[in-house]
Motif scaffolding. Structure first.
Motif, PDB file in Angstrom:
ATOM      1  N   UNK A 296      11.936   3.436   9.223  1.00  0.00           N
ATOM      2  CA  UNK A 296      10.962   2.444   9.661  1.00  0.00           C
ATOM      3  C   UNK A 296       9.963   3.125  10.577  1.00  0.00           C
ATOM      4  N   UNK A 297       8.688   2.968  10.253  1.00  0.00           N
ATOM      5  CA  UNK A 297       7.660   3.647  11.016  1.00  0.00           C
ATOM      6  C   UNK A 297       7.113   2.766  12.114  1.00  0.00           C
ATOM      7  N   UNK A 298       6.686   1.560  11.764  1.00  0.00           N
ATOM      8  CA  UNK A 298       5.983   0.751  12.746  1.00  0.00           C
ATOM      9  C   UNK A 298       5.836  -0.674  12.214  1.00  0.00           C
ATOM     10  N   UNK A 299       5.741  -1.621  13.107  1.00  0.00           N
ATOM     11  CA  UNK A 299       5.429  -2.995  12.773  1.00  0.00           C
ATOM     12  C   UNK A 299       4.346  -3.465  13.725  1.00  0.00           C
ATOM     13  N   UNK A 300       3.252  -3.979  13.181  1.00  0.00           N
ATOM     14  CA  UNK A 300       2.210  -4.501  14.051  1.00  0.00           C
ATOM     15  C   UNK A 300       1.613  -5.753  13.432  1.00  0.00           C
ATOM     16  N   UNK A 301       1.026  -6.578  14.267  1.00  0.00           N
ATOM     17  CA  UNK A 301       0.490  -7.866  13.851  1.00  0.00           C
ATOM     18  C   UNK A 301      -0.990  -7.920  14.164  1.00  0.00           C
ATOM     19  N   UNK A 302      -1.786  -8.333  13.153  1.00  0.00           N
ATOM     20  CA  UNK A 302      -3.199  -8.556  13.385  1.00  0.00           C
ATOM     21  C   UNK A 302      -3.606  -9.842  12.668  1.00  0.00           C
ATOM     22  N   UNK A 303      -4.892 -10.062  12.524  1.00  0.00           N
ATOM     23  CA  UNK A 303      -5.369 -11.314  11.941  1.00  0.00           C
ATOM     24  C   UNK A 303      -4.937 -11.511  10.492  1.00  0.00           C
TER      25      UNK A 303
ATOM     26  N   UNK B   1       4.249  -3.985   7.971  1.00  0.00           N
ATOM     27  CA  UNK B   1       5.464  -3.194   8.069  1.00  0.00           C
ATOM     28  C   UNK B   1       5.212  -1.843   7.426  1.00  0.00           C
ATOM     29  N   UNK B   2       5.342  -0.771   8.203  1.00  0.00           N
ATOM     30  CA  UNK B   2       5.088   0.575   7.708  1.00  0.00           C
ATOM     31  C   UNK B   2       6.394   1.352   7.632  1.00  0.00           C
ATOM     32  N   UNK B   3       6.564   2.089   6.538  1.00  0.00           N
ATOM     33  CA  UNK B   3       7.739   2.915   6.349  1.00  0.00           C
ATOM     34  C   UNK B   3       7.307   4.335   5.989  1.00  0.00           C
ATOM     35  N   UNK B   4       8.083   5.310   6.424  1.00  0.00           N
ATOM     36  CA  UNK B   4       7.905   6.690   5.978  1.00  0.00           C
ATOM     37  C   UNK B   4       9.000   6.999   4.978  1.00  0.00           C
ATOM     38  N   UNK B   5       8.611   7.510   3.807  1.00  0.00           N
ATOM     39  CA  UNK B   5       9.562   7.752   2.727  1.00  0.00           C
ATOM     40  C   UNK B   5       9.490   9.215   2.297  1.00  0.00           C
ATOM     41  N   UNK B   6      10.648   9.847   2.176  1.00  0.00           N
ATOM     42  CA  UNK B   6      10.727  11.220   1.689  1.00  0.00           C
ATOM     43  C   UNK B   6      11.819  11.320   0.624  1.00  0.00           C
ATOM     44  N   UNK B   7      11.780  12.395  -0.146  1.00  0.00           N
ATOM     45  CA  UNK B   7      12.818  12.636  -1.141  1.00  0.00           C
ATOM     46  C   UNK B   7      14.085  13.138  -0.460  1.00  0.00           C
ATOM     47  N   UNK B   8      15.220  12.644  -0.905  1.00  0.00           N
ATOM     48  CA  UNK B   8      16.477  12.980  -0.243  1.00  0.00           C
ATOM     49  C   UNK B   8      16.844  14.447  -0.395  1.00  0.00           C
ATOM     50  N   UNK B   9      16.525  15.030  -1.541  1.00  0.00           N
ATOM     51  CA  UNK B   9      16.979  16.402  -1.788  1.00  0.00           C
ATOM     52  C   UNK B   9      16.116  17.445  -1.098  1.00  0.00           C
ATOM     53  N   UNK B  10      14.853  17.138  -0.838  1.00  0.00           N
ATOM     54  CA  UNK B  10      13.948  18.124  -0.243  1.00  0.00           C
ATOM     55  C   UNK B  10      13.456  17.720   1.142  1.00  0.00           C
ATOM     56  N   UNK B  11      13.542  16.448   1.474  1.00  0.00           N
ATOM     57  CA  UNK B  11      12.990  15.984   2.737  1.00  0.00           C
ATOM     58  C   UNK B  11      11.477  15.918   2.742  1.00  0.00           C
TER      59      UNK B  11
ATOM     60  N   UNK C 129       5.507   9.986   2.394  1.00  0.00           N
ATOM     61  CA  UNK C 129       4.758   8.922   1.757  1.00  0.00           C
ATOM     62  C   UNK C 129       4.857   7.686   2.639  1.00  0.00           C
ATOM     63  N   UNK C 130       3.721   7.156   3.045  1.00  0.00           N
ATOM     64  CA  UNK C 130       3.697   5.996   3.939  1.00  0.00           C
ATOM     65  C   UNK C 130       3.480   4.736   3.101  1.00  0.00           C
ATOM     66  N   UNK C 131       4.381   3.788   3.249  1.00  0.00           N
ATOM     67  CA  UNK C 131       4.295   2.517   2.531  1.00  0.00           C
ATOM     68  C   UNK C 131       4.055   1.404   3.546  1.00  0.00           C
ATOM     69  N   UNK C 132       3.065   0.566   3.265  1.00  0.00           N
ATOM     70  CA  UNK C 132       2.742  -0.559   4.141  1.00  0.00           C
ATOM     71  C   UNK C 132       2.869  -1.858   3.352  1.00  0.00           C
TER      72      UNK C 132
ATOM     73  N   UNK D 268       0.844  -1.191   0.000  1.00  0.00           N
ATOM     74  CA  UNK D 268       0.000   0.000   0.000  1.00  0.00           C
ATOM     75  C   UNK D 268       0.883   1.246   0.000  1.00  0.00           C
ATOM     76  N   UNK D 269       0.644   2.135  -0.957  1.00  0.00           N
ATOM     77  CA  UNK D 269       1.322   3.432  -0.994  1.00  0.00           C
ATOM     78  C   UNK D 269       0.295   4.483  -0.621  1.00  0.00           C
ATOM     79  N   UNK D 270       0.491   5.102   0.527  1.00  0.00           N
ATOM     80  CA  UNK D 270      -0.490   6.002   1.133  1.00  0.00           C
ATOM     81  C   UNK D 270       0.035   7.435   1.114  1.00  0.00           C
TER      82      UNK D 270
END
Length: 285
Positions: free
Chosen positions: A121-128, A133-143, A92-95, A82-84
């Protein structure tokens, strides 16, 4: 060479916050490719099908495939990516979900770094449904968050490519298994049956466009191009890869207003025409 279509802002209107997530484990980054302006789309020239070869997809290193989890293949879960663009105004949050088979995904984060991105790395959680696995992604040149559809698609393909490399048993579960995997899906989805499009108002200034269709490389870029070709602006959205299907939700507007009914119909018809099963004449060339 990439051609610039009329520029659009991405991430203009965000109502949700992701402040509760603790973004840790920052990784070093390289330089982002020149020519990508902040809050502007630079999209490849128009064509019916985008070849995945036009997008650089770095592979993870050849280190151990799994950092944890089990390798049993009795029941293969459906991978989800998922790209959120809505949840966090600054990133940009990727799951990524694949049962309980995915570990910290450090190799995948390292591969994304090669695209010129800051990855945390944003977060890791477990459900049914499995381990998320969630990540926060930004552009290197602008943040700032990623607003270029080509890079968003490269992120998606990089993750799926590495997922299939480390979990070859998953390739038959993903449409991308045809392009990247050792075992393609046993059955292909009929795109005419799988495609569903809906548009509704989401306030006075924007509409919500939902597209569900058979997945393939380059789909995210092509969807955005079709939308912008009729002068509709894409403000934010979410793009989900779930097995053989892709599900996209875009907040769209026309001149800072929600789409009127005739324009909704034009947009829906344009997308259906583009996503339909190719005719014999088109496929023969």
């Amino acid at each position: 060479m990439a051609a610039a279509l009329p520029s659009l802002g991405l991430g203009v209107h965000f109502n949700n916050s992701c402040s509760s997530r603790n973004f840790t484990i920052p990784l070093s980054t390289g330089a982002l490719a020149k020519g990508f302006g902040t809050n502007h789309y630079y999209i490849i020239p128009k064509k019916r099908h985008l070849s995945s070869s036009t997008i650089f997809v770095p592979r993870a290193s050849s280190s151990a495939a799994l950092e944890d989890g089990n390798s049993d293949t009795d029941t293969i879960p459906i991978p989800k990516v998922i790209i959120d663009q809505d949840s966090d105004p600054d990133a940009t949050v990727v799951e990524i979900t694949f049962g309980d088979r995915l570990g910290a995904l450090l190799d995948t984060m390292s591969a994304l770094k090669n695209l010129g991105l800051n990855v945390a790395k944003a977060n890791v959680f477990l459900d049914s449904s499995g381990k998320h696995n969630l990540f926060a992604i930004t552009k290197a040149d602008t943040g700032r968050k990623v607003d270029d559809p080509e890079i968003l698609e490269a992120i998606r393909l990089t993750i799926i490519n590495n997922l299939i490399q480390y979990h070859p048993e998953s390739s038959s579960q993903l449409a991308m298994g045809t392009a990247f995997g050792v075992e393609p899906p046993k059955e292909q989805i009929d795109v005419d049956i799988a495609t569903h499009i809906s548009i509704r108002d989401d306030g006075p200034k924007r509409s919500l466009l939902y597209v569900e269709t058979a997945d393939r490389p380059g789909l995210l870029v092509d969807l955005v191009r079709i939308i912008t070709d009729i002068n509709v602006s894409v403000e934010s959205g979410e793009f989900d890869t779930e097995g053989l299907l892709a599900k996209a939700s875009f907040h769209v507007s026309y001149r800072d207003k929600a789409l009127i009914k005739p324009l909704q119909q034009v947009l829906a018809n344009s997308l259906r025409y583009f996503l339909r099963r190719p005719s014999t004449e088109e496929a023969s060339f």
